[in-house]
Scaffold this motif. Structure first.
Motif, PDB file in Angstrom:
ATOM      1  N   PRO A  98      11.174   8.551 -14.061  1.00 32.19           N
ATOM      2  CA  PRO A  98      11.478   7.372 -14.887  1.00 32.19           C
ATOM      3  C   PRO A  98      11.717   6.122 -14.046  1.00 32.19           C
ATOM      4  CG  PRO A  98      13.352   8.875 -14.833  1.00 32.19           C
ATOM      5  CD  PRO A  98      12.217   9.593 -14.169  1.00 32.19           C
ATOM      6  N   HIS A  99      11.008   5.066 -14.382  1.00 31.19           N
ATOM      7  CA  HIS A  99      11.189   3.782 -13.689  1.00 31.19           C
ATOM      8  C   HIS A  99      10.486   2.686 -14.476  1.00 31.19           C
ATOM      9  CE1 HIS A  99       7.101   4.754 -12.274  1.00 31.19           C
ATOM     10  NE2 HIS A  99       6.964   3.451 -12.002  1.00 31.19           N
ATOM     11  N   LEU A 100      10.849   1.441 -14.178  1.00 29.04           N
ATOM     12  CA  LEU A 100      10.111   0.283 -14.698  1.00 29.04           C
ATOM     13  C   LEU A 100       9.125  -0.149 -13.636  1.00 29.04           C
ATOM     14  CD1 LEU A 100       9.530  -2.302 -16.403  1.00 29.04           C
ATOM     15  CD2 LEU A 100      11.487  -3.353 -15.240  1.00 29.04           C
ATOM     16  N   HIS A 101       7.845  -0.234 -14.024  1.00 28.85           N
ATOM     17  CA  HIS A 101       6.840  -0.828 -13.149  1.00 28.85           C
ATOM     18  C   HIS A 101       6.696  -2.271 -13.608  1.00 28.85           C
ATOM     19  CE1 HIS A 101       3.007  -1.245 -10.906  1.00 28.85           C
ATOM     20  NE2 HIS A 101       2.645  -1.977 -11.958  1.00 28.85           N
ATOM     21  N   PHE A 102       6.965  -3.230 -12.724  1.00 29.69           N
ATOM     22  CA  PHE A 102       6.956  -4.652 -13.085  1.00 29.69           C
ATOM     23  C   PHE A 102       5.931  -5.410 -12.265  1.00 29.69           C
ATOM     24  CE2 PHE A 102       8.679  -9.015 -12.518  1.00 29.69           C
ATOM     25  CZ  PHE A 102       8.719  -9.409 -13.846  1.00 29.69           C
ATOM     26  N   VAL A 133       6.314  -3.954  -8.515  1.00 28.84           N
ATOM     27  CA  VAL A 133       7.495  -3.306  -7.935  1.00 28.84           C
ATOM     28  C   VAL A 133       8.001  -2.285  -8.944  1.00 28.84           C
ATOM     29  CG1 VAL A 133       8.242  -5.210  -6.439  1.00 28.84           C
ATOM     30  CG2 VAL A 133       9.011  -5.147  -8.826  1.00 28.84           C
ATOM     31  N   ASP A 134       8.614  -1.225  -8.414  1.00 28.05           N
ATOM     32  CA  ASP A 134       9.195  -0.200  -9.281  1.00 28.05           C
ATOM     33  C   ASP A 134      10.709  -0.262  -9.189  1.00 28.05           C
ATOM     34  OD1 ASP A 134       6.659   0.638  -9.879  1.00 28.05           O
ATOM     35  OD2 ASP A 134       6.715   2.413  -8.581  1.00 28.05           O
ATOM     36  N   LEU A 135      11.349  -0.177 -10.347  1.00 28.14           N
ATOM     37  CA  LEU A 135      12.814  -0.110 -10.402  1.00 28.14           C
ATOM     38  C   LEU A 135      13.166   1.232 -11.035  1.00 28.14           C
ATOM     39  CD1 LEU A 135      13.612  -3.738 -11.649  1.00 28.14           C
ATOM     40  CD2 LEU A 135      13.937  -2.827  -9.344  1.00 28.14           C
ATOM     41  N   PHE A 173      -3.331   0.384  -3.223  1.00 31.87           N
ATOM     42  CA  PHE A 173      -2.382  -0.723  -3.269  1.00 31.87           C
ATOM     43  C   PHE A 173      -1.579  -0.658  -4.563  1.00 31.87           C
ATOM     44  CE2 PHE A 173      -0.653  -4.961  -3.321  1.00 31.87           C
ATOM     45  CZ  PHE A 173      -0.383  -5.186  -1.969  1.00 31.87           C
ATOM     46  N   HIS A 174      -0.300  -0.877  -4.463  1.00 28.20           N
ATOM     47  CA  HIS A 174       0.609  -0.852  -5.616  1.00 28.20           C
ATOM     48  C   HIS A 174       0.890  -2.302  -6.008  1.00 28.20           C
ATOM     49  CE1 HIS A 174       4.838  -0.304  -7.368  1.00 28.20           C
ATOM     50  NE2 HIS A 174       4.041   0.345  -8.199  1.00 28.20           N
ATOM     51  N   TYR A 175       0.361  -2.721  -7.145  1.00 31.69           N
ATOM     52  CA  TYR A 175       0.365  -4.143  -7.526  1.00 31.69           C
ATOM     53  C   TYR A 175       1.615  -4.589  -8.296  1.00 31.69           C
ATOM     54  CZ  TYR A 175      -4.452  -4.577  -5.948  1.00 31.69           C
ATOM     55  OH  TYR A 175      -5.587  -4.628  -5.179  1.00 31.69           O
ATOM     56  N   SER A 186       0.840  -1.198   0.000  1.00 28.77           N
ATOM     57  CA  SER A 186       0.000   0.000   0.000  1.00 28.77           C
ATOM     58  C   SER A 186       0.870   1.242   0.000  1.00 28.77           C
ATOM     59  CB  SER A 186      -0.874   0.031   1.263  1.00 28.77           C
ATOM     60  OG  SER A 186      -1.870  -0.939   1.189  1.00 28.77           O
ATOM     61  N   ARG A 187       0.455   2.213  -0.763  1.00 21.62           N
ATOM     62  CA  ARG A 187       1.153   3.502  -0.722  1.00 21.62           C
ATOM     63  C   ARG A 187       0.169   4.579  -1.171  1.00 21.62           C
ATOM     64  NH1 ARG A 187       4.877   3.560  -6.256  1.00 21.62           N
ATOM     65  NH2 ARG A 187       3.070   3.824  -7.587  1.00 21.62           N
ATOM     66  N   TRP A 188       0.273   5.711  -0.596  1.00 23.02           N
ATOM     67  CA  TRP A 188      -0.576   6.851  -0.928  1.00 23.02           C
ATOM     68  C   TRP A 188      -2.060   6.459  -0.968  1.00 23.02           C
ATOM     69  CZ3 TRP A 188       2.803   7.289  -5.882  1.00 23.02           C
ATOM     70  CH2 TRP A 188       4.133   7.584  -5.500  1.00 23.02           C
TER      71      TRP A 188
HETATM   72 ZN   LIG Z   1       4.723   0.958 -10.115  1.00 14.88          ZN
END
Ligand SMILES: [Zn+2]
Length: 231
Positions: free
Chosen positions: A202-206, A127-129, A123-125, A118-120
């Motif tokens: 900038p990031h990868l959402h995986f 991972v972010d790189l 739920f964030h489904y 969970s964030r903000w």
């Molecule tokens: Zn993400």
């Protein structure tokens, strides 16, 4: 066979024959040429080889090795045999590469900046790189691209279905390098990092979805870990 090692000793190459043996060499060459001319089915090349062999006999007093040496010799193998051997070597090398290549890889180069949590208030489904614009995004495993294009919230996205039915999802790309229906291999460059869609940098959402594109979304970290990949 022993004498084969001494076919062309330094300083005794047949074209450097001293005058005393030149006549013998010439006679031997002519004999070879005659064989080539008379024998039906004997090629000019065979005639030349015969002449060369005869000249070596004249120079060294011993018979040279046969022109065709099956293995480890210093003779000549035919173009067909050479082609077969090259084909075998290439096939073996390809099989080795296929055997040794990774089956699962880390999908991005960046650092973990958001967990499956969970964030903000939502739920964030995945991972972010976090990584600079244009950083590489790799297919996590072998599979088929089942979607590549724009998607709500992701900006651009790619979904890859793997052999067991699970789907890995890559979001917010600046540039897609594969298209729907394409087969990909683990570690293949499939896109470049961007910040499209709902993204703050900038990031990868995986993501990983179990059993299909509409399957349950799970924490990718243990899923990758079970496949030998650390985030
Ligand atoms: Zn993400």
């Amino acid at each position: 066979m022993f004498v084969a090692r001494h076919r062309n000793p330094p300083g005794r190459h047949r074209t450097m024959a001293p005058p005393s043996t030149k006549a013998a060499w010439l006679a031997a060459s002519m004999a070879g040429a005659a064989v080539a001319a008379v024998g039906s089915g004997v090629s000019t090349t065979a005639g030349t080889a015969t002449a060369a062999s005869a000249s070596e006999t004249a120079l060294t007093g011993v018979s040279p090795a046969p022109a065709e040496a099956p293995d480890g010799g210093q003779g000549v193998i035919s173009a067909a045999i050479a082609r077969d051997r090259v084909t075998t070597i290439i096939a073996a090398s390809r099989a080795k590469r296929e055997e040794l290549r990774p089956r699962w890889v880390r999908p991005g180069t960046g650092v973990l900046s958001s967990c499956f949590c969970s964030r903000w208030g939502t739920f964030h489904y995945g991972v972010d790189l976090a990584a600079p614009y244009g950083s590489p995004i790799y297919a996590a495993g072998d599979g088929v691209v089942i979607e590549a294009g724009t998607a709500q919230g992701f900006g651009e996205w790619i979904a890859v279905q793997h052999a067991n039915g699970d789907v890995s999802v890559y979001g917010h790309e600046y540039k897609l390098l594969v298209h729907t229906g394409e087969r990909v291999q683990a570690g293949q460059l499939i896109a470049l990092v961007g910040s499209e869609g709902e993204s703050t940098g900038p990031h990868l959402h995986f993501e990983v979805r179990i059993g299909g594109i509409d399957g349950q979304r799970i924490d990718p970290i243990p899923w990758l870990s079970a496949r030998g990949v650390a985030i």
